[in-house]
Design an enzyme around this catalytic site. Sequence first.
Site, PDB file in Angstrom:
ATOM      1  CE  LYS A   1      -4.028  -2.029   0.282  1.00 41.81           C
ATOM      2  NZ  LYS A   1      -5.222  -1.815  -0.511  1.00 41.81           N
TER       3      LYS A   1
ATOM      4  CE  LYS B   1      -5.965  -9.304  -3.466  1.00 38.82           C
ATOM      5  NZ  LYS B   1      -5.828  -7.995  -4.083  1.00 38.82           N
TER       6      LYS B   1
ATOM      7  CG  ASP C   1      -4.980  -3.354  -4.020  1.00 42.80           C
ATOM      8  OD1 ASP C   1      -5.984  -4.082  -4.055  1.00 42.80           O
ATOM      9  OD2 ASP C   1      -4.761  -2.551  -3.096  1.00 42.80           O
ATOM     10  CD  GLU C   2      -8.523  -2.906  -5.675  1.00 41.22           C
ATOM     11  OE1 GLU C   2      -7.949  -3.789  -5.002  1.00 41.22           O
ATOM     12  OE2 GLU C   2      -8.721  -1.743  -5.256  1.00 41.22           O
TER      13      GLU C   2
ATOM     14  CG  HIS D   1      -9.708  -8.112  -5.943  1.00 42.45           C
ATOM     15  ND1 HIS D   1      -8.811  -7.913  -4.935  1.00 42.45           N
ATOM     16  CD2 HIS D   1     -10.574  -7.085  -5.884  1.00 42.45           C
ATOM     17  CE1 HIS D   1      -9.124  -6.796  -4.287  1.00 42.45           C
ATOM     18  NE2 HIS D   1     -10.191  -6.272  -4.842  1.00 42.45           N
TER      19      HIS D   1
ATOM     20  CE  LYS E   1     -10.623  -0.864   2.512  1.00 43.04           C
ATOM     21  NZ  LYS E   1      -9.386  -0.383   1.969  1.00 43.04           N
TER      22      LYS E   1
HETATM   23  C1  CAP Z   1      -7.756  -4.081   1.167  1.00 41.82           C
HETATM   24  C2  CAP Z   1      -7.895  -3.986  -0.318  1.00 41.82           C
HETATM   25  C3  CAP Z   1      -8.858  -5.013  -0.962  1.00 41.82           C
HETATM   26  C4  CAP Z   1     -10.269  -4.990  -0.425  1.00 41.82           C
HETATM   27  C5  CAP Z   1     -11.267  -5.579  -1.398  1.00 41.82           C
HETATM   28  C6  CAP Z   1      -8.336  -2.583  -0.758  1.00 41.82           C
HETATM   29  O1  CAP Z   1      -6.776  -3.223   1.671  1.00 41.82           O
HETATM   30  O2  CAP Z   1      -6.651  -4.234  -0.924  1.00 41.82           O
HETATM   31  O3  CAP Z   1      -8.869  -4.754  -2.307  1.00 41.82           O
HETATM   32  O4  CAP Z   1     -10.305  -5.676   0.766  1.00 41.82           O
HETATM   33  O5  CAP Z   1     -12.508  -5.738  -0.827  1.00 41.82           O
HETATM   34  O6  CAP Z   1      -7.892  -2.169  -1.835  1.00 41.82           O
HETATM   35  O7  CAP Z   1      -9.168  -1.984  -0.109  1.00 41.82           O
HETATM   36  P1  CAP Z   1      -6.648  -2.880   3.238  1.00 41.82           P
HETATM   37  P2  CAP Z   1     -13.138  -7.179  -0.543  1.00 41.82           P
HETATM   38  O8  CAP Z   1      -6.327  -4.183   3.973  1.00 41.82           O
HETATM   39  O9  CAP Z   1      -5.525  -1.909   3.355  1.00 41.82           O
HETATM   40  O10 CAP Z   1      -7.951  -2.302   3.676  1.00 41.82           O
HETATM   41  O11 CAP Z   1     -12.077  -8.008   0.089  1.00 41.82           O
HETATM   42  O12 CAP Z   1     -14.291  -6.916   0.376  1.00 41.82           O
HETATM   43  O13 CAP Z   1     -13.539  -7.699  -1.846  1.00 41.82           O
HETATM   44 MG    MG Z   2      -7.353  -3.789  -2.936  1.00 41.40          MG
END
Ligand code: CAP
Ligand code: MG
Length: 432
Positions: free
Chosen positions: A154, A180, A182-183, A272, A312
């Site tokens: 992050k 991982k 990120d998306e 994801h 969150k």
């Molecule tokens: C979490 C995360 C994930 C979300 C996706 C983000 O980061 O990398 O993509 O959890 O949602 O980008 O928010 P943090 P879900 O741990 O820093 O919050 O898993 O509900 O599909």
């Molecule tokens: Mg993410």
Amino acid sequence: MSKKVEWYTEFVDYGYKPAKDDLICLFYFEPMAGMSVKEAVGRIASESSTGTWTTLFKLPPRMRKLQAIAFEVRGNYVRIAYPLGLWEEGNAVQLLSGIAGNIFGMKALKNLRLIDVTFPKSYLKHYKGPHFGNDGIRKLTGVKKRPLTGAVPKPKIGFSAAEHAKIGFETWMGGFDFVKDDENLTSTTFNRFNDRVKLMTKMRDKAEKLTGEKKGAFLNITADTESMKKRADLIADHGWNYAMIDVVVAGTASVMTLRDHCSDLGLAIHAHRAMHAAFDRNPKHGMTMQFLAKMMRLIGVSQIHTGTAVGKLVGSRQEVKALADVLREKKTKAVKNIILDQDWGKIKNAFPVSSGGLHPGLVPDVLDIYGNELVLLVSGGIHGHPKGTRAGAKATMQAVEAHMEGETLEEKASRHKELREALEKWGHLKPK
Ligand code: CAP
Ligand code: MG
């Protein structure tokens, strides 16, 4: 005298007993003002199977056998049976165009939500499901009992490939199993996929040597299908075990193609679910996450995000539990108006993934809900640790250990400074 124009109610039969091979769908529905329940549910069955808005000049009698039948209404919930013959074998995309297609836009319905579907054996047998199953995934990781752990560097996008790999190294060295992508990180000008794979491989080899543990990564291959295949090849060439796909935005068709491609390469798919909340967040309309998770297990992802209930992002405890059952069980048991029974037959199981606003102080809450059979992703919650990523990962592993040993985090923290520092910063905060 006016002629009969509509034939929707012919798709309703409250005395109908579903056949063994029928697909059964559960919908939540609200008719528009002035529309009767019978007409409303008839429209759902009709438009998602053989009907249209008017009677026709010609209707070969054999087609009656392909009609869906709304056979049970309880309050705002209706069950509809779909004959097996409506559905192409193994074509999940076609299924969605039927039971999750035009019907969501009908004026006759104020709201419509697809809750779940039960697939009969005869439909299920045309799908392959996940390549590995959870036992297979655990073998790949060498982790027998505890939750699998991972983190996304992050901020989620912005690092160069080299910076990304360095953070990955710190994450692994703190004791985590996975790094991982990120998306929204794919192959950008400042962080090309090929560079990232190469640099991550170097760092992984180093971390594995130093820790003696197996380290993995969910590398995001999301793109057009042909590019995804090439990216999967590259991952396999570098000895990785997973490809990550943003499965909602990529679509079921490409996930199905990639399931086969990845299987041949010995790769599992980490799914994801970015964008899911566009259609599953409104409790009255769209479709549920349970249904999405079911479709994804069916078409063969090995892990999919399912929420935290305490982090969150939206998602209730009840939903999260239902999702875990949909993914993990051999036979998923019905929960009223939440999920339907499903015997998965030969389809292997998949891991739920809990992520979004987690930090060490929330680990016990998440593990109370899921047990240990999950992938736990703590990202901001390790990189925001006062001593940095490695300490944050350590603190999270300490929290996992505490939970497995039946200790409170505070007890554990009295002997482990990383956890203590994490608790000093976040406590048991539930982020918004
Ligand atoms: C979490 C995360 C994930 C979300 C996706 C983000 O980061 O990398 O993509 O959890 O949602 O980008 O928010 P943090 P879900 O741990 O820093 O919050 O898993 O509900 O599909
Ligand atoms: Mg993410």
